[in-house]
Design an enzyme around this catalytic site. Structure first.
Site, mmCIF file in Angstrom:
data_model
loop_
_atom_site.group_PDB
_atom_site.id
_atom_site.type_symbol
_atom_site.label_atom_id
_atom_site.label_comp_id
_atom_site.label_asym_id
_atom_site.label_seq_id
_atom_site.Cartn_x
_atom_site.Cartn_y
_atom_site.Cartn_z
ATOM 1 N N GLN A 4 -2.228 2.698 9.956
ATOM 2 C CA GLN A 4 -1.040 2.571 9.485
ATOM 3 C C GLN A 4 0.097 3.266 10.091
ATOM 4 O OE1 GLN A 4 -3.918 3.288 8.026
ATOM 5 N NE2 GLN A 4 -3.788 2.743 5.757
ATOM 6 N N ASP A 53 -2.204 10.762 -2.191
ATOM 7 C CA ASP A 53 -2.541 9.463 -3.036
ATOM 8 C C ASP A 53 -3.136 10.151 -4.486
ATOM 9 O OD1 ASP A 53 -3.415 8.832 0.073
ATOM 10 O OD2 ASP A 53 -2.851 6.888 -1.490
ATOM 11 N N ARG A 64 0.794 -1.274 -0.075
ATOM 12 C CA ARG A 64 0.065 -0.130 -0.286
ATOM 13 C C ARG A 64 0.926 1.211 0.004
ATOM 14 N NH1 ARG A 64 2.462 1.876 3.652
ATOM 15 N NH2 ARG A 64 0.889 3.866 3.743
#
Ligand SMILES: CSC[C@H]1O[C@H](OP(=O)(O)O)[C@H](O)[C@@H]1O
Length: 355
Positions: free
Chosen positions: A202, A243, A52
């Site tokens: 995360q 992102d 990821r």
């Protein structure tokens, strides 16, 4: 730096025709490597965040399609290309927000098409080459991000970051954490607050793990503690990844990032977004056009993290209360009525019972 950078996040093993990844869902408890040999395994690894982070997803997809196409035994381009497009579209369906996934696969397709007049061995070779170029360019970009980023920082600064935009989110080094690592190499002695970043943690599982492994001073906090450490003057800059960056600069990043940005603005703390240009999408005029991934409810409702979710011995700051400044309060309601700002006169009147 400890042995953080010897821990590769994603690469291709053409000997066994596999995409090899560090399974980030096992961190921080175990470092487990997976050899993925089918499109379904690669799709699932991206969807379930085994690999990821926008750049890492792009590199994984590029390597993934290169690996998968090595095993295609056709000699005509149309058949080879049809299979390529089928794999590309399938991998694109894994997660919608990180633009690197799409940019990397588009680049692989463009390279393949430029070689359509050659033979199957060339098609397979150029896919391997392009995937490697994407990875190498990502690693180089991350190092330059570190240089630019560290120029904005000063030794001894307190920093805050949200989610994970470090070595584990890219091919090598990181984006938001790149200046931290570069500063570490230069003896800048930053202290970093890592938001745990619910619901998938995360920050707790990956950022705290990375920074501790690299010997960086890291303190894990719950997301709702960011305001307190900023108010205490312990944060001089916020560093986050991205992102997808829209043409007007609107930036999609892990949920909770915009809240941190509001806090930073309130406390007058610089809020920096760091990422490679491969994460900029000029096809999105504003953030309104960015598709935001929605994920399974169980990630919020279930205590899926019933095991240790942070590295052994990591510092933790866990204040039971924090103070909300009066200028943030609309009204105070008691048995004696409702007080509106400025509160002082009413509160005094109530306490002295002077009415
Ligand atoms: C360097 S991009 C990192 C970026 O990706 C993360 O999302 P996810 O963990 O869901 O892939 C997060 O938004 C990070 O800031």
């Amino acid at each position: 730096m400890g042995n953080l950078f010897t821990m590769l996040t994603v690469w291709a093993d053409y000997g066994q025709n596999a995409l090899v990844i560090l399974d980030q869902t096992c961190l921080p408890n175990r470092e487990v490597y997976l050899a993925l040999k089918t499109a379904e395994e690669i799709w699932e690894a991206i969807y379930s965040l085994k690999v990821r982070g926008a750049p890492a997803i792009g590199v994984a997809a590029a390597y993934g399609v290169a690996v998968l196409m090595q095993g295609v035994e056709v000699t005509d381009f149309e058949s080879f290309y049809r299979e390529f497009v089928k794999v590309k579209k399938y991998l694109e369906s894994s997660r919608p927000t990180a633009v690197n996934l799409f940019m990397a696969l588009d680049r692989m397709e463009a390279r393949l098409l430029r070689h359509r007049g050659e033979g199957v061995k060339d098609w397979k070779r150029v896919l391997r080459e392009e995937a490697e170029a994407i990875r190498e360019e990502d690693a180089a970009a991350c190092k330059r991000i570190g240089e630019w980023g560290v120029s904005l920082l000063r030794p001894g600064m307190g920093l805050l970051t949200h989610c994970n935009a470090g070595h584990l989110a890219v091919s090598e080094y990181g984006t938001a954490l790149a200046p931290v690592y570069l500063g570490q190499e230069r003896g800048y002695a930053f202290s970093v607050f890592a938001d745990e970043t619910r619901p998938l943690l995360q920050g707790a599982r990956l950022t705290a793990y990375e920074l501790q492994k690299a010997g960086v001073d890291v303190t894990l906090i719950c997301d709702n503690m960011a305001s307190t450490v900023m108010k205490q003057g312990r944060v001089q800059a916020v560093l986050v990844g991205c992102d997808r960056v829209a043409a007007n600069g609107d930036t999609a990043n892990k949920i909770g990032t915009s809240g941190v940005a509001v806090l930073a603005k309130y406390y007058g703390i610089p809020f920096y977004v760091l990422g490679p240009t491969s994460t900029i999408d000029m096809g999105c005029p504003t953030g309104e056009q960015i598709e935001i991934e929605e994920r399974a409810r169980e990630e919020v409702t279930e205590k899926w993290y019933a095991r240790r979710m942070a590295p052994e011995g990591v510092k933790v700051y866990n204040p039971a209360f924090d103070v909300t400044s009066a200028d943030l309060i609309t009204a105070i309601i008691t048995e004696r009525g409702i007080a509106y700002p400025p509160f002082g006169g009413t509160l005094r009147m109530w306490k002295e019972k002077t009415f």
